[in-house]
Design a protein around this motif. Sequence first.
Motif, mmCIF file in Angstrom:
data_model
loop_
_atom_site.group_PDB
_atom_site.id
_atom_site.type_symbol
_atom_site.label_atom_id
_atom_site.label_comp_id
_atom_site.label_asym_id
_atom_site.label_seq_id
_atom_site.Cartn_x
_atom_site.Cartn_y
_atom_site.Cartn_z
ATOM 1 N N ARG A 31 0.844 -1.201 0.000
ATOM 2 C CA ARG A 31 0.000 0.000 0.000
ATOM 3 C C ARG A 31 0.871 1.240 0.000
ATOM 4 O O ARG A 31 2.067 1.170 0.304
ATOM 5 N N THR A 78 -0.995 12.066 -6.442
ATOM 6 C CA THR A 78 -0.977 11.481 -7.783
ATOM 7 C C THR A 78 -1.109 12.584 -8.837
ATOM 8 O O THR A 78 -0.496 12.519 -9.892
ATOM 9 N N ASN A 132 -6.972 0.738 -11.468
ATOM 10 C CA ASN A 132 -5.775 0.991 -10.656
ATOM 11 C C ASN A 132 -4.537 1.184 -11.528
ATOM 12 O O ASN A 132 -4.565 0.930 -12.744
ATOM 13 N N GLN A 133 -3.448 1.588 -10.886
ATOM 14 C CA GLN A 133 -2.202 1.890 -11.609
ATOM 15 C C GLN A 133 -1.168 0.778 -11.446
ATOM 16 O O GLN A 133 -0.136 0.783 -12.117
ATOM 17 N N LYS A 169 -6.825 8.686 1.581
ATOM 18 C CA LYS A 169 -7.365 8.784 0.218
ATOM 19 C C LYS A 169 -7.092 10.175 -0.367
ATOM 20 O O LYS A 169 -6.700 10.312 -1.523
ATOM 21 N N ASP A 199 -3.472 10.440 -1.291
ATOM 22 C CA ASP A 199 -3.254 9.670 -2.535
ATOM 23 C C ASP A 199 -3.632 10.498 -3.762
ATOM 24 O O ASP A 199 -2.868 10.622 -4.711
ATOM 25 N N ASN A 200 -4.848 11.070 -3.703
ATOM 26 C CA ASN A 200 -5.357 11.815 -4.861
ATOM 27 C C ASN A 200 -4.523 13.064 -5.130
ATOM 28 O O ASN A 200 -4.158 13.341 -6.276
ATOM 29 N N GLY A 247 -2.130 3.416 -4.067
ATOM 30 C CA GLY A 247 -3.430 3.375 -3.395
ATOM 31 C C GLY A 247 -3.380 2.568 -2.109
ATOM 32 O O GLY A 247 -2.303 2.220 -1.607
ATOM 33 N N ASP A 248 -4.561 2.198 -1.589
ATOM 34 C CA ASP A 248 -4.586 1.593 -0.259
ATOM 35 C C ASP A 248 -4.307 0.083 -0.257
ATOM 36 O O ASP A 248 -4.092 -0.501 0.795
#
Length: 233
Positions: A110, A211, A155-156, A204, A207-208, A120-121
């Motif tokens: 993660r 990114t 997802n990436q 979250k 993360d956003n 992400g998580d």
Amino acid sequence: MATTISDLVASNHILSSQGVLDNYGHVSARSPARSDRFLLSRSLAPGSVTSEDILEFDLDGTVVGGAAKRVYLERFIHSAIYRARPDVMAIVHSHSPTSITFSISKVPLRAVTHFGAFIGDRAAVFEGDPEGKNPTLLIANNELGTRLAAALGDNQMILIRGHGDVIVGPSVSIATTRALNAAKNAKVLLDGYRLGGEITSLTKDEDNALTKLEASDQEQREWTTLKKSVGGR
Ligand SMILES: [Zn+2]
């Protein structure tokens, strides 16, 4: 087209020299000329790839103009993901040791660092030997590639059990730096587990926000430096 090919060659050399790609990993880019085609080296160790080795494939994984040279068995990873994900412009398939470690563990990989936000998580783990019918674990046909692309979803990054990972991005530069940063994030996380105590993941929102920063000038500066380090311009 020339820039995409030179970025692709540089990416092969960077990821090979940094130990993310072994002699069997590969990197591809969607063709800037035709969205239904992608560029990938002939079957070769990434450290030896030159612009003359880059072939064009259609989205079934077939070489355009016929295969005069040996091609990667696992090209279906690329063809299936380009079919499923119009936003993806580049793909790295690595056998990075840190990814393999998390692929065999129930402990999730993660995002715990600013540079690993794209993970992400929880990175999903793909089972490459469903029902014991693919004991090589290689993603060497269209059916397995399609299943892998479905498991990746939006997802990436995805792990492949006992085998490696797949990382995607909106450009060769970002897919490459993500592959380097995935290994760094995994090392930090492993060290955190060794240190003991509770591990704090990115939220979250973090993360956003992080990114989004990837396409910034700072990311371009990292790519320019990396490309120069392997003789590219
Ligand atoms: Zn592989």
